[in-house]
Write an enzyme that holds these catalytic residues in place. Structure first.
Site, PDB file in Angstrom:
ATOM      1  N   CYS A 178      18.542 -53.298  33.309  1.00 30.40           N
ATOM      2  CA  CYS A 178      18.583 -52.199  34.276  1.00 30.40           C
ATOM      3  C   CYS A 178      17.301 -51.386  34.337  1.00 30.40           C
ATOM      4  CB  CYS A 178      19.774 -51.296  33.979  1.00 30.40           C
ATOM      5  SG  CYS A 178      21.355 -52.155  34.136  1.00 30.40           S
ATOM      6  N   HIS A 318      18.368 -41.722  35.537  1.00 33.54           N
ATOM      7  CA  HIS A 318      19.097 -43.002  35.541  1.00 33.54           C
ATOM      8  C   HIS A 318      20.511 -42.707  36.041  1.00 33.54           C
ATOM      9  CE1 HIS A 318      20.088 -47.093  34.485  1.00 33.54           C
ATOM     10  NE2 HIS A 318      21.138 -46.665  33.811  1.00 33.54           N
ATOM     11  N   GLU A 329      20.935 -39.255  28.280  1.00 39.78           N
ATOM     12  CA  GLU A 329      19.802 -38.927  29.139  1.00 39.78           C
ATOM     13  C   GLU A 329      19.536 -37.429  29.171  1.00 39.78           C
ATOM     14  OE1 GLU A 329      18.298 -40.112  33.629  1.00 39.78           O
ATOM     15  OE2 GLU A 329      20.349 -40.555  32.999  1.00 39.78           O
ATOM     16  N   LYS A 350      22.175 -42.733  42.324  1.00 38.98           N
ATOM     17  CA  LYS A 350      23.252 -43.709  42.137  1.00 38.98           C
ATOM     18  C   LYS A 350      24.578 -43.158  42.631  1.00 38.98           C
ATOM     19  CE  LYS A 350      21.379 -46.306  38.171  1.00 38.98           C
ATOM     20  NZ  LYS A 350      20.158 -45.533  37.869  1.00 38.98           N
ATOM     21  N   HIS A 355      24.681 -48.622  41.530  1.00 38.29           N
ATOM     22  CA  HIS A 355      23.776 -49.099  40.493  1.00 38.29           C
ATOM     23  C   HIS A 355      23.483 -50.578  40.752  1.00 38.29           C
ATOM     24  CE1 HIS A 355      21.733 -49.895  36.916  1.00 38.29           C
ATOM     25  NE2 HIS A 355      22.615 -49.529  35.994  1.00 38.29           N
ATOM     26  N   PHE A 414      20.919 -52.042  29.256  1.00 40.99           N
ATOM     27  CA  PHE A 414      21.568 -52.780  28.174  1.00 40.99           C
ATOM     28  C   PHE A 414      20.507 -53.531  27.368  1.00 40.99           C
ATOM     29  CE2 PHE A 414      25.973 -53.274  30.360  1.00 40.99           C
ATOM     30  CZ  PHE A 414      26.241 -51.941  30.090  1.00 40.99           C
TER      31      PHE A 414
END
Length: 431
Positions: A178, A318, A329, A350, A355, A414
């Site tokens: 990502c 993010h 975050e 997002k 996403h 990830f």
């Protein structure tokens, strides 16, 4: 070449995003706070836990691709091509124009393309054909497309763009989950900075809305199960959030060495002043709550441009809408910016476009570059109920006019990937 660090600027932007088409449609949509999340239409999602996504109403032929380009390429490559066409046209560069007097030296033009899952849709569709929908263990290759090999290797995307624009310089695919979209642009900017290219067509694309992808994220319960209200299913930083909404799309930027851009009188969106990436080496899908690695990436990226944390006016988050990511975050921004974090605005697009895995980092960089250029911050849609552990200014629901000289876009992926890129107004430095 002098010993001074070469400066990198953005001179073109192209976007293919859910709910809109093109850079201006995308900007109008996110600044209006409109969401593009809906029940999945690409296949019947009834058997899945998460049944919502942010789909792009995309037709490659209608957007200028030839019938042969559509036939041989997966959806993620087609979207990258359309976004790149817009970005290159926006830059005013005559790339791939053989014999043109003002065409750049092809050996000084590079390509970096990010993708997390590559040609997932094409591979899945091909498997259904060669196995007769899974009926046969021994598949029949007679039913495979002759372009199946292209779908196996994600490098097909960078290859198509390099051929399209006559780029004979470095051509690379970046696949870091990502964070691929940030890492692709960051790597592209380093190619220019290091003198390996004067121009890099950089961005990312992903088309993961397929049964296999939805099943993967269902298994780990990372995606939302708010299926009865798709429009409000993506709720980053909101106390009611319960996972991300799958998306798709592409964004491509033209990165150019500053003096090269000045010589041809190019319009400049912003300067890329720093990029850094770290890995937490902790867990394949989990995050430590203290946000140390993301904070270090932010700090390193700011340091490359000698930017004080107090100068940061906007953070494009993010903001996936998972509980652990949003808290991680928030902690990272506090740790990296210190007291300035209490004054900084941070939002997640997002909430509107979902996403799109590897693509979203480049889409978010496009949004950040436009925010710096136009002095408007896109909001976090659907943010209504604060979480005490997420205590920053998330620009709830309504866009905000605000001059921004320095903005940071961050990503978390990830595998423990944590990346940050810093964009600054072209007027911040005059030397």
């Amino acid at each position: 070449m002098s010993g001074e660090r070469r400066r990198v600027v953005v001179t073109g932007i192209g976007v293919v995003a859910p709910g809109s088409m093109g850079r201006e449609g995308f900007w109008d949509m996110i600044t209006a706070g409109r969401t593009a999340t809906r029940r999945i239409t690409f296949f019947d999602p009834a058997r899945f836990r998460s049944q919502v996504a942010a789909e792009v109403d995309f037709d490659g032929r209608a957007l200028g691709l030839s019938a042969q380009e559509v036939h041989r390429n997966d959806r993620f490559v087609q979207m990258a091509m359309v976004a790149a066409d817009e970005a290159v046209a926006d830059s005013g560069l005559r790339l791939g124009v053989g014999g043109a007097d003002d065409a750049p030296d092809p050996d000084r033009v590079g390509v970096t393309l990010g993708t997390a899952v590559g040609a997932t849709m094409r591979l899945e569709q091909e498997y259904v054909s060669v196995s007769d929908a899974g009926a046969h263990w021994l598949v029949d290759p007679r039913y495979a497309s002759r372009f199946l090999a292209h779908a196996l290797v994600p490098s097909c995307g960078a290859t198509e763009l390099a051929v399209r624009f006559g780029a004979h310089g470095p051509a690379t695919v970046v696949s870091t989950g990502c964070t691929s979209g940030i890492d692709s642009v960051g790597y592209g900017s380093q190619l220019v900075e290091d003198g390996d290219a004067d121009i890099v067509v950089a961005g990312a694309s992903d088309a993961p809305i397929s049964p296999i992808s939805m099943a993967c994220f269902d298994t780990i319960r990372a995606t939302t199960d708010t299926n009865d209200d798709p429009e409000h299913a993506s709720k980053p930083f909101d106390a009611r959030r319960n996972g991300f909404v799958m998306g798709e799309g592409a964004a491509v930027l033209v990165l150019e060495e500053l003096e090269h851009a000045r010589r041809r009188g190019a319009d400049v969106y912003c300067e890329v002043t720093g990029y850094a990436s770290r890995c937490n080496a902790f867990h394949m899908t989990g995050l430590k709550p203290d946000g140390t690695e993301m904070a270090e990436a932010i700090g390193r990226a700011l340091g490359q441009g000698r930017i004080d944390p107090a100068e940061v006016g906007y953070v494009n988050a993010h903001g996936s809408g998972t509980k652990q990511n949003d808290r991680h975050e928030t902690a990272a921004v506090h740790k990296s910016l210190g007291p300035a974090a209490d004054r900084v605005a941070m939002s997640s697009i997002k909430s509107m476009v979902g996403h799109s895995l590897g693509a979203i980092g480049s889409i978010e960089i496009a949004a950040t570059a436009l925010a710096v250029q136009r002095g408007v911050l896109p909001p976090t849609a659907n943010y209504e109920v604060p979480d005490p552990e997420c205590d920053l200014d998330y620009v709830p629901k309504v866009a905000r006019e605000q001059k921004v000289d320095v903005a940071v876009s961050v990503g978390s992926g990830f595998g423990g990937f944590q990346s940050a890129i810093v964009l600054a107004s072209p007027t911040r430095r005059t030397e």
